[in-house]
Enzyme design. Structure first.
Site, PDB file in Angstrom:
ATOM      1  N   ARG A  57     -54.439 -27.139 -10.954  1.00 42.18           N
ATOM      2  CA  ARG A  57     -54.280 -25.614 -10.634  1.00 42.18           C
ATOM      3  C   ARG A  57     -52.561 -25.506 -10.392  1.00 42.18           C
ATOM      4  NH1 ARG A  57     -51.324 -26.022  -6.720  1.00 42.18           N
ATOM      5  NH2 ARG A  57     -51.752 -23.928  -6.386  1.00 42.18           N
ATOM      6  N   ALA A  59     -49.578 -22.604 -12.001  1.00 44.27           N
ATOM      7  CA  ALA A  59     -49.436 -22.376 -13.376  1.00 44.27           C
ATOM      8  C   ALA A  59     -48.884 -23.272 -14.336  1.00 44.27           C
ATOM      9  CB  ALA A  59     -48.591 -20.877 -13.339  1.00 44.27           C
ATOM     10  N   ARG A  97     -58.847 -19.781 -17.529  1.00 49.08           N
ATOM     11  CA  ARG A  97     -58.015 -18.918 -16.626  1.00 49.08           C
ATOM     12  C   ARG A  97     -57.076 -17.894 -17.187  1.00 49.08           C
ATOM     13  NH1 ARG A  97     -56.238 -21.694 -11.109  1.00 49.08           N
ATOM     14  NH2 ARG A  97     -56.782 -19.475 -10.474  1.00 49.08           N
ATOM     15  N   GLN A 204     -55.137 -23.009  -0.389  1.00 53.69           N
ATOM     16  CA  GLN A 204     -54.091 -23.904  -1.211  1.00 53.69           C
ATOM     17  C   GLN A 204     -52.877 -24.134  -0.095  1.00 53.69           C
ATOM     18  OE1 GLN A 204     -55.567 -21.220  -2.642  1.00 53.69           O
ATOM     19  NE2 GLN A 204     -55.773 -21.682  -4.875  1.00 53.69           N
ATOM     20  N   ASP A 245     -47.498 -16.846 -11.366  1.00 49.82           N
ATOM     21  CA  ASP A 245     -48.540 -17.068 -12.651  1.00 49.82           C
ATOM     22  C   ASP A 245     -47.868 -16.451 -13.963  1.00 49.82           C
ATOM     23  OD1 ASP A 245     -50.040 -17.623  -9.970  1.00 49.82           O
ATOM     24  OD2 ASP A 245     -50.934 -18.735 -11.415  1.00 49.82           O
TER      25      ASP A 245
HETATM   26  O1  MRU Z   1     -55.177 -20.353  -8.094  1.00 47.74           O
HETATM   27  P1  MRU Z   1     -54.280 -21.290  -8.289  1.00 47.74           P
HETATM   28  O2  MRU Z   1     -54.262 -22.361  -6.988  1.00 47.74           O
HETATM   29  O3  MRU Z   1     -54.105 -21.778  -9.516  1.00 47.74           O
HETATM   30  O4  MRU Z   1     -52.937 -20.208  -7.781  1.00 47.74           O
HETATM   31  C1  MRU Z   1     -51.718 -20.722  -7.963  1.00 47.74           C
HETATM   32  C2  MRU Z   1     -50.436 -19.971  -7.466  1.00 47.74           C
HETATM   33  O5  MRU Z   1     -50.906 -18.602  -7.472  1.00 47.74           O
HETATM   34  C3  MRU Z   1     -49.156 -20.410  -7.504  1.00 47.74           C
HETATM   35  O6  MRU Z   1     -48.399 -19.886  -6.616  1.00 47.74           O
HETATM   36  C4  MRU Z   1     -48.557 -20.270  -8.915  1.00 47.74           C
HETATM   37  O7  MRU Z   1     -49.095 -20.672  -9.825  1.00 47.74           O
HETATM   38  C5  MRU Z   1     -47.234 -20.733  -8.977  1.00 47.74           C
HETATM   39  S1  MRU Z   1     -47.407 -22.506  -9.086  1.00 47.74           S
HETATM   40  C6  MRU Z   1     -45.589 -23.212  -9.296  1.00 47.74           C
END
Ligand code: MRU
Length: 353
Positions: A57, A59, A97, A204, A245
């Site tokens: 997970r 981006a 996603r 997270q 993202d």
């Molecule tokens: O749902 P996730 O854990 O994939 O969400 C991740 C985020 O929102 C991060 O802050 C974003 O992807 C930036 S990662 C460098």
């Protein structure tokens, strides 16, 4: 020490073997921080499932995993019809996603690269695609270092930094985006404290950010999301830095749900809030954040997270996984190509070139 010497503390995404018979190995982030285990993906469905379930997970890491996912997809395709079949596999991966634009960015780049392999035999196609995926992987690592170089001076001026979700090494192929400046400043001997929002509902911030910063010896303090306002009022925070993202042409930035609330709080407390993201997270085809697709997640993530029921049975839920922070609330966007500030469409296009 320059940012070029700093290595990511963990290997999140890895290709094992050659293009024809190799496979994608992912650190299973659903099991962190208790266990470090890996999941091997040998077909497109495995890759789709790992992205959907957040085994991988963040981006940029999703983009790198999807690029290798296209190599896995190509292995199962008969050479004479590989073009349309590979495009179908890519469209399927994109459905895993919807919000992180790095996913479609990486898939589309792999499809363009496959266009240059038409007429080659199966082995040559597999090796050619693996080279492209490995290039995406290496570029992501380099972009994190470049972001770290731009962000470090801001971190070095701060005693207390607040971050939300995990935009760290675990979310990329390198030293993260929001965390990149932290790793660089730490390597230069600067001391500061990072307040990690826990980040409901999938945590997270506590499971991943607090874990990876602590592993690296960076002073990390875990707070729940609803403590951020109080911690700001107590004067413990000098700046906020988060990932993204998808960023629209005007600089509106989608990030993990709760980021917009943090931005409103930061503005109220007169604290600068920065987004850190590579150029692959920008979607210049959309003008504002209103057009960013927001992923909705299943009810169980908020009614019985981590296997413990905490809500009445049959309660109706609504669970957007991301929100959009308007550009007007951002002091800047730190990219691998420089810092965009003030954040507006003209500066976005100028810095991204
Ligand atoms: O749902 P996730 O854990 O994939 O969400 C991740 C985020 O929102 C991060 O802050 C974003 O992807 C930036 S990662 C460098």
């Amino acid at each position: 020490m320059t940012s070029m010497n700093i290595k990511p503390p963990v290997k999140v995404v890895e290709w094992v073997g050659d293009g024809q018979r190799g496979f994608l190995r992912l650190l299973d982030q659903t099991r962190l921080p208790m266990e470090q285990t890996f999941v091997d993906c040998r077909n497109t469905k495995d890759v789709w499932d790992c992205i959907r379930r957040l085994v991988v997970r963040g981006a940029p890491a999703i983009g790198v995993a999807a690029a290798y996912g296209m190599v896995v997809a190509a292995q199962a395709i008969d050479d004479k019809d590989f073009g349309p079949a590979l495009t179908d596999a890519g469209e399927y991966l994109k459905t895993s996603r919807p919000t992180a634009v790095n996913l479609e960015w990486a898939v589309d780049r792999m499809i363009r690269s496959a266009g240059g392999l038409i007429g080659k035999n199966t082995a040559e196609v597999a090796e050619g695609l693996l080279r492209e995926a490995a290039a995406i992987h290496a570029e992501d690592e380099a972009m994190c270092l470049a972001i770290g170089g731009h962000a470090a001076s801001l971190i070095e001026k701060s005693q207390g930094v607040l971050t939300h979700c995990n935009a760290g090494a675990l979310a990329t192929a390198g030293i993260g985006t929001a965390t990149a400046g932290m790793y660089v400043a730490h390597a230069r001997g600067k001391s500061f404290t990072v307040y990690c929002d826990e980040t409901r509902p999938l945590l997270q911030g506590s499971r991943l950010t607090a874990w990876e910063l602590a592993q690296a010896g960076i002073d990390a303090v875990l707070i729940t999301d609803n403590m951020a306002a109080q911690v700001m009022r107590e004067g413990k925070i000098d700046m906020v830095i988060v990932g993204a993202d998808r960023i629209a042409a005007n600089g509106d930035a989608a990030n993990k749900i709760g980021t917009y609330g943090v931005a409103v709080l930061a503005r109220h407390h007169n604290l600068p809030m920065y987004v850190a993201a590579p150029h692959s997270t920008f979607d210049l085809s959309i003008k504002t954040g209103a057009d960013i697709p927001i992923e909705l997640r299943g009810a169980e993530e908020i009614t019985e997270g981590f296997g413990k029921r905490t809500a009445p049975r049959n309660i109706r839920t609504y669970s957007p996984a991301f929100d959009v922070t308007p550009a007007s609330l951002l002091a800047g966007i730190i990219t691998d190509r420089g810092v965009i500030s003030p954040v507006n469409e003209e500066n976005v296009r100028r810095v991204l070139g």
